[in-house]
Design a protein around this motif. Structure first.
Motif, PDB file in Angstrom:
ATOM      1  N   UNK A  38       0.818  -1.213   0.000  1.00  0.00           N
ATOM      2  CA  UNK A  38       0.000   0.000   0.000  1.00  0.00           C
ATOM      3  C   UNK A  38       0.850   1.260   0.000  1.00  0.00           C
ATOM      4  N   UNK A  39       2.055   1.193   0.575  1.00  0.00           N
ATOM      5  CA  UNK A  39       2.950   2.344   0.527  1.00  0.00           C
ATOM      6  C   UNK A  39       3.362   2.653  -0.912  1.00  0.00           C
ATOM      7  N   UNK A  40       3.438   1.612  -1.751  1.00  0.00           N
ATOM      8  CA  UNK A  40       3.780   1.809  -3.149  1.00  0.00           C
ATOM      9  C   UNK A  40       5.172   1.372  -3.527  1.00  0.00           C
ATOM     10  N   UNK A  41       5.812   0.571  -2.688  1.00  0.00           N
ATOM     11  CA  UNK A  41       7.162   0.098  -2.987  1.00  0.00           C
ATOM     12  C   UNK A  41       7.154  -0.650  -4.322  1.00  0.00           C
ATOM     13  N   UNK A  42       8.135  -0.332  -5.169  1.00  0.00           N
ATOM     14  CA  UNK A  42       8.219  -0.914  -6.496  1.00  0.00           C
ATOM     15  C   UNK A  42       7.732   0.010  -7.590  1.00  0.00           C
ATOM     16  N   UNK A  43       7.071   1.110  -7.190  1.00  0.00           N
ATOM     17  CA  UNK A  43       6.524   2.077  -8.145  1.00  0.00           C
ATOM     18  C   UNK A  43       7.143   3.445  -7.855  1.00  0.00           C
ATOM     19  N   UNK A  44       8.407   3.655  -8.251  1.00  0.00           N
ATOM     20  CA  UNK A  44       9.109   4.889  -7.879  1.00  0.00           C
ATOM     21  C   UNK A  44       8.546   6.128  -8.561  1.00  0.00           C
ATOM     22  N   UNK A  45       8.497   7.217  -7.792  1.00  0.00           N
ATOM     23  CA  UNK A  45       8.090   8.527  -8.304  1.00  0.00           C
ATOM     24  C   UNK A  45       8.825   9.576  -7.476  1.00  0.00           C
ATOM     25  N   UNK A  46       9.919  10.134  -8.015  1.00  0.00           N
ATOM     26  CA  UNK A  46      10.759  11.045  -7.229  1.00  0.00           C
ATOM     27  C   UNK A  46      10.007  12.226  -6.612  1.00  0.00           C
ATOM     28  N   UNK A  47       8.953  12.710  -7.260  1.00  0.00           N
ATOM     29  CA  UNK A  47       8.253  13.888  -6.747  1.00  0.00           C
ATOM     30  C   UNK A  47       7.258  13.564  -5.641  1.00  0.00           C
ATOM     31  N   UNK A  48       7.000  12.280  -5.401  1.00  0.00           N
ATOM     32  CA  UNK A  48       6.014  11.888  -4.403  1.00  0.00           C
ATOM     33  C   UNK A  48       6.671  11.668  -3.039  1.00  0.00           C
ATOM     34  N   UNK A  49       5.913  11.795  -1.943  1.00  0.00           N
ATOM     35  CA  UNK A  49       6.465  11.495  -0.612  1.00  0.00           C
ATOM     36  C   UNK A  49       7.047  10.084  -0.571  1.00  0.00           C
ATOM     37  N   UNK A 142      -7.416  -9.837  -0.944  1.00  0.00           N
ATOM     38  CA  UNK A 142      -6.872 -11.184  -0.884  1.00  0.00           C
ATOM     39  C   UNK A 142      -5.423 -11.140  -1.352  1.00  0.00           C
ATOM     40  N   UNK A 143      -4.658 -12.166  -0.989  1.00  0.00           N
ATOM     41  CA  UNK A 143      -3.286 -12.262  -1.445  1.00  0.00           C
ATOM     42  C   UNK A 143      -3.218 -12.783  -2.868  1.00  0.00           C
ATOM     43  N   UNK A 144      -2.140 -12.474  -3.552  1.00  0.00           N
ATOM     44  CA  UNK A 144      -1.977 -12.882  -4.944  1.00  0.00           C
ATOM     45  C   UNK A 144      -1.663 -14.375  -5.033  1.00  0.00           C
ATOM     46  N   UNK A 145      -2.071 -15.002  -6.125  1.00  0.00           N
ATOM     47  CA  UNK A 145      -1.724 -16.398  -6.395  1.00  0.00           C
ATOM     48  C   UNK A 145      -0.270 -16.437  -6.873  1.00  0.00           C
ATOM     49  N   UNK A 195      13.152  -6.948  -7.175  1.00  0.00           N
ATOM     50  CA  UNK A 195      13.245  -7.767  -5.961  1.00  0.00           C
ATOM     51  C   UNK A 195      12.325  -8.980  -5.996  1.00  0.00           C
ATOM     52  N   UNK A 196      11.474  -9.095  -7.029  1.00  0.00           N
ATOM     53  CA  UNK A 196      10.566 -10.225  -7.238  1.00  0.00           C
ATOM     54  C   UNK A 196       9.506 -10.346  -6.151  1.00  0.00           C
ATOM     55  N   UNK A 197       9.401  -9.356  -5.290  1.00  0.00           N
ATOM     56  CA  UNK A 197       8.423  -9.368  -4.209  1.00  0.00           C
ATOM     57  C   UNK A 197       7.378  -8.284  -4.388  1.00  0.00           C
ATOM     58  N   UNK A 198       7.816  -7.092  -4.793  1.00  0.00           N
ATOM     59  CA  UNK A 198       6.910  -5.960  -4.930  1.00  0.00           C
ATOM     60  C   UNK A 198       6.555  -5.717  -6.395  1.00  0.00           C
ATOM     61  N   UNK A 199       5.340  -5.255  -6.619  1.00  0.00           N
ATOM     62  CA  UNK A 199       4.918  -4.954  -7.983  1.00  0.00           C
ATOM     63  C   UNK A 199       5.638  -3.717  -8.513  1.00  0.00           C
ATOM     64  N   UNK A 200       5.861  -3.694  -9.811  1.00  0.00           N
ATOM     65  CA  UNK A 200       6.426  -2.537 -10.481  1.00  0.00           C
ATOM     66  C   UNK A 200       5.285  -1.596 -10.905  1.00  0.00           C
ATOM     67  N   UNK A 201       5.565  -0.492 -11.607  1.00  0.00           N
ATOM     68  CA  UNK A 201       4.476   0.415 -12.004  1.00  0.00           C
ATOM     69  C   UNK A 201       3.346  -0.266 -12.762  1.00  0.00           C
ATOM     70  N   UNK A 202       3.669  -1.237 -13.620  1.00  0.00           N
ATOM     71  CA  UNK A 202       2.620  -1.952 -14.343  1.00  0.00           C
ATOM     72  C   UNK A 202       1.690  -2.675 -13.373  1.00  0.00           C
TER      73      UNK A 202
END
Length: 284
Positions: A38-49, A142-145, A195-202
């Protein structure tokens, strides 16, 4: 009308839907709580908190479009276990008086060896009971398969058990379910970060689309297609696995052994509800 009929009527015509007001949706204050997902790890955006965007920001951007008095806070912090989220985020979230809450927790607990998904679900039930106090709409996940990833495939059974418990809790408290298990689009390594754990922007984009569908909110988000898979030799694949283990897996294991968390020095990126127009600005 019997109590059963009343409950069925609520399910068919829930109290928080787009039909309840003249705008695109009825919500005016959205608070997201949880962990790195929910924090958004894996989806970098330099201008965001915290330098991160993520699916929750993306959902807030849509909800805030054309809604002048809409505000959004995100209290999620990477690495948090469900008990930590209960202790550190739930009361803080309720103090912000949200009418929409997204709650995803327990994933870090489930993938720890020796944990019991039924016990984790008991904490999840307690959390949702507290979050339901003021009548906010609550979205749970729910958690991902994980069948597509060899690293986390051994936890698939625990995740499935936990998911069934989450569905039961959602039924009990009339929550909306954002069903990652059924989101087959993202069950592909190309939707995940290095890292194969967190989703990327897609991946975060597709989760945002799923949440908006669950909320029945019209939007203009379209599916994002990943690049084609680049063929690799067996040797190239093994070199990639070794590099990944050294950079991501070993540090993760060491933090578990030391009872450390990647979020120990991280603060919530949006601790106060702010207009979505300020998504790229850090709060004062």
């Amino acid at each position: 009308m019997t109590k059963r009929d009343e409950k069925d009527d609520v399910r068919q015509n829930p109290p928080h839907t787009a039909r309840d007001n003249d705008g695109p949706h009825p919500w005016r204050r959205y608070v997201a709580i949880g962990d790195s997902f929910t924090e958004g790890v894996g989806d970098p955006e330099p201008s965001a908190p915290n330098g991160l965007r993520g699916w929750a920001d993306r959902v807030a951007e849509v909800l805030g479009t054309g809604t002048e008095d809409f505000a959004y806070a995100n209290l999620a912090v990477r690495g948090k276990l469900i008990q930590q989220i209960m202790d550190e985020q739930i009361d803080a979230a309720l103090e912000l008086k949200p009418d929409l809450i997204t709650f995803c927790a327990g994933g870090n607990d489930v993938i720890r060896p020796g944990t019991d998904p039924d016990h984790i679900a008991e904490l999840f039930d307690e959390s949702v009971a507290r979050l339901s106090r003021d009548g906010a709409t609550i979205v749970v996940f729910t958690g991902i398969d994980v069948t597509f990833t060899p690293v986390f495939r051994p936890f698939r059974g625990k995740i499935a058990i936990y998911n069934e418990n989450i569905r039961a809790v959602a039924e009990k408290y009339d929550c909306i379910v954002a069903d990652q298990w059924a989101l087959k689009e993202v069950q592909d390594p190309r939707f995940f970060a290095e890292d194969r754990l967190h989703m990327n922007p897609l991946g975060h984009h597709e989760v945002a689309r799923m949440v908006l569908r669950a909320l029945n909110v019209p939007n203009d988000l379209v599916p994002m297609q990943p690049d084609a898979i680049v063929p690799r030799t067996w040797r190239e694949a093994r070199v990639g696995d070794i590099s990944w283990a050294r950079e991501h897996l070993v540090p993760w294991v060491l933090r578990r052994l030391r009872h450390q968390s990647s979020g120990d020095t991280i603060s919530a990126k949006r601790p106060e509800p702010l207009p979505v127009s300020l998504l790229g600005d850090s709060p004062d």
